[in-house]
Design a protein around this motif. Structure first.
Motif, short mmCIF file in Angstrom:
data_model
loop_
_atom_site.label_atom_id
_atom_site.label_comp_id
_atom_site.label_asym_id
_atom_site.label_seq_id
_atom_site.Cartn_x
_atom_site.Cartn_y
_atom_site.Cartn_z
N ARG A 27 0.83 -1.21 0.00
CA ARG A 27 0.00 0.00 0.00
C ARG A 27 0.86 1.25 0.00
NH1 ARG A 27 -2.07 0.70 6.20
NH2 ARG A 27 -0.15 -0.03 7.14
N SER A 28 0.30 2.31 -0.52
CA SER A 28 0.99 3.59 -0.54
C SER A 28 1.11 4.13 0.88
CB SER A 28 0.23 4.59 -1.40
OG SER A 28 0.15 4.12 -2.72
N PHE A 29 2.14 4.93 1.11
CA PHE A 29 2.33 5.51 2.43
C PHE A 29 2.99 6.87 2.32
CE2 PHE A 29 6.35 3.41 1.58
CZ PHE A 29 7.29 4.29 2.08
N GLN A 30 2.86 7.63 3.38
CA GLN A 30 3.57 8.89 3.53
C GLN A 30 3.89 9.06 5.00
OE1 GLN A 30 1.53 12.66 2.78
NE2 GLN A 30 3.39 13.38 1.79
N ARG A 31 5.16 9.16 5.32
CA ARG A 31 5.61 9.31 6.70
C ARG A 31 6.31 10.65 6.82
NH1 ARG A 31 4.67 6.67 11.24
NH2 ARG A 31 4.79 4.68 10.20
N ARG A 32 5.94 11.42 7.84
CA ARG A 32 6.50 12.75 8.04
C ARG A 32 7.32 12.76 9.33
NH1 ARG A 32 3.73 16.39 4.82
NH2 ARG A 32 4.20 18.18 6.14
N PHE A 33 8.49 13.40 9.27
CA PHE A 33 9.36 13.55 10.43
C PHE A 33 9.63 15.04 10.62
CE2 PHE A 33 10.37 9.44 8.57
CZ PHE A 33 10.32 8.59 9.67
N GLU A 34 9.38 15.54 11.82
CA GLU A 34 9.71 16.92 12.15
C GLU A 34 11.20 17.00 12.44
OE1 GLU A 34 7.72 19.69 12.34
OE2 GLU A 34 6.01 18.53 11.63
N LEU A 35 11.90 17.91 11.79
CA LEU A 35 13.34 18.07 11.98
C LEU A 35 13.62 19.34 12.77
CD1 LEU A 35 14.59 17.20 8.37
CD2 LEU A 35 14.36 15.68 10.33
N ALA A 36 14.66 19.30 13.56
CA ALA A 36 15.10 20.48 14.29
C ALA A 36 15.74 21.47 13.31
CB ALA A 36 16.10 20.10 15.38
N ASP A 37 15.97 22.68 13.76
CA ASP A 37 16.62 23.67 12.92
C ASP A 37 18.01 23.19 12.53
OD1 ASP A 37 14.47 25.40 13.06
OD2 ASP A 37 15.25 26.45 14.82
N HIS A 38 18.39 23.46 11.32
CA HIS A 38 19.71 23.19 10.75
C HIS A 38 20.01 21.70 10.57
CE1 HIS A 38 20.19 27.40 11.50
NE2 HIS A 38 20.08 27.21 12.79
N VAL A 39 19.00 20.83 10.58
CA VAL A 39 19.20 19.40 10.30
C VAL A 39 18.97 19.19 8.80
CG1 VAL A 39 18.35 17.06 10.69
CG2 VAL A 39 18.59 18.64 12.60
N LYS A 40 19.95 18.59 8.16
CA LYS A 40 19.90 18.37 6.71
C LYS A 40 20.07 16.89 6.40
CE LYS A 40 20.03 22.83 5.94
NZ LYS A 40 18.80 23.46 6.25
N VAL A 41 19.46 16.44 5.31
CA VAL A 41 19.65 15.08 4.82
C VAL A 41 20.98 15.03 4.10
CG1 VAL A 41 18.78 13.29 3.27
CG2 VAL A 41 17.18 14.67 4.60
N THR A 42 21.85 14.10 4.50
CA THR A 42 23.17 13.99 3.87
C THR A 42 23.24 12.83 2.89
OG1 THR A 42 24.03 12.67 5.71
CG2 THR A 42 24.36 15.06 5.81
N ASP A 43 22.42 11.78 3.11
CA ASP A 43 22.50 10.61 2.23
C ASP A 43 21.23 9.79 2.38
OD1 ASP A 43 23.65 8.88 0.40
OD2 ASP A 43 24.71 7.72 1.93
N ALA A 44 20.87 9.06 1.35
CA ALA A 44 19.75 8.13 1.40
C ALA A 44 20.09 6.95 0.50
CB ALA A 44 18.46 8.80 0.93
#
Length: 158
Positions: free
Chosen positions: A94-111
């Motif tokens: 099934r389709s999904f969407q998951r949301r995560f609240e990030l703190a200030d200055h948090v960046k995604v570096t790799d996936a």
């Protein structure tokens, strides 16, 4: 037992806490708790984190990872190309969407996606101008000396 709290008095008397109060209000509005897909959040260093999400049956093309300001959105949408008759279906597609609240200055570096496990690496990078800095304390020689003016009482004529 769920109670609804009113944060409006705090909005009137606080400055700069709007984001935290909005997050508390949003947590109180969550009606349903969806546990799919399962995930782990791990602290891997001083300012480094990793989200590991089990997305068995999804290919790289069917997943999307998006960062919008302070929110990380991970979504999956299965392609509707299969015409298969299942006798038993235990792997959810099934389709999904998951949301995560990030703190200030948090960046995604790799996936990355390996063996049905989506890993997302995050790092908090505080800008130089916001980091604490040491202020040098100068000694006597650095301060400009000011002359003290002396007011002398003069003789007054009567």
């Amino acid at each position: 037992m769920r109670t609804n709290l009113d944060f409006s008095p705090l909005f009137r008397s606080s400055i700069g806490f709007e984001r935290m109060l909005n997050a508390l209000e949003a947590a109180g509005r969550a009606e349903t708790i969806d546990n799919w897909p399962p995930y782990d959040i791990v602290k891997t260093g001083e300012d480094e984190y990793r989200i590991a999400m089990a997305v068995a049956g999804f290919s790289q093309d069917e997943l999307a990872v998006t960062q919008e300001q302070n929110v990380l959105v991970v979504s999956g949408q299965k392609a509707n190309g299969e015409d298969v008759q299942y006798l038993h279906r235990g792997i959810s597609g099934r389709s999904f969407q998951r949301r995560f609240e990030l703190a200030d200055h948090v960046k995604v570096t790799d996936a990355g996606l390996v063996n049905g496990l989506l890993t997302i690496d995050l790092k908090r990078e505080i800008p130089e101008e916001m980091k604490p800095r040491q202020i040098a304390i100068e000694t006597d020689g650095a301060m400009p000396k000011t002359e003290t003016k002396r007011i002398e009482a003069g003789e007054q004529a009567a």
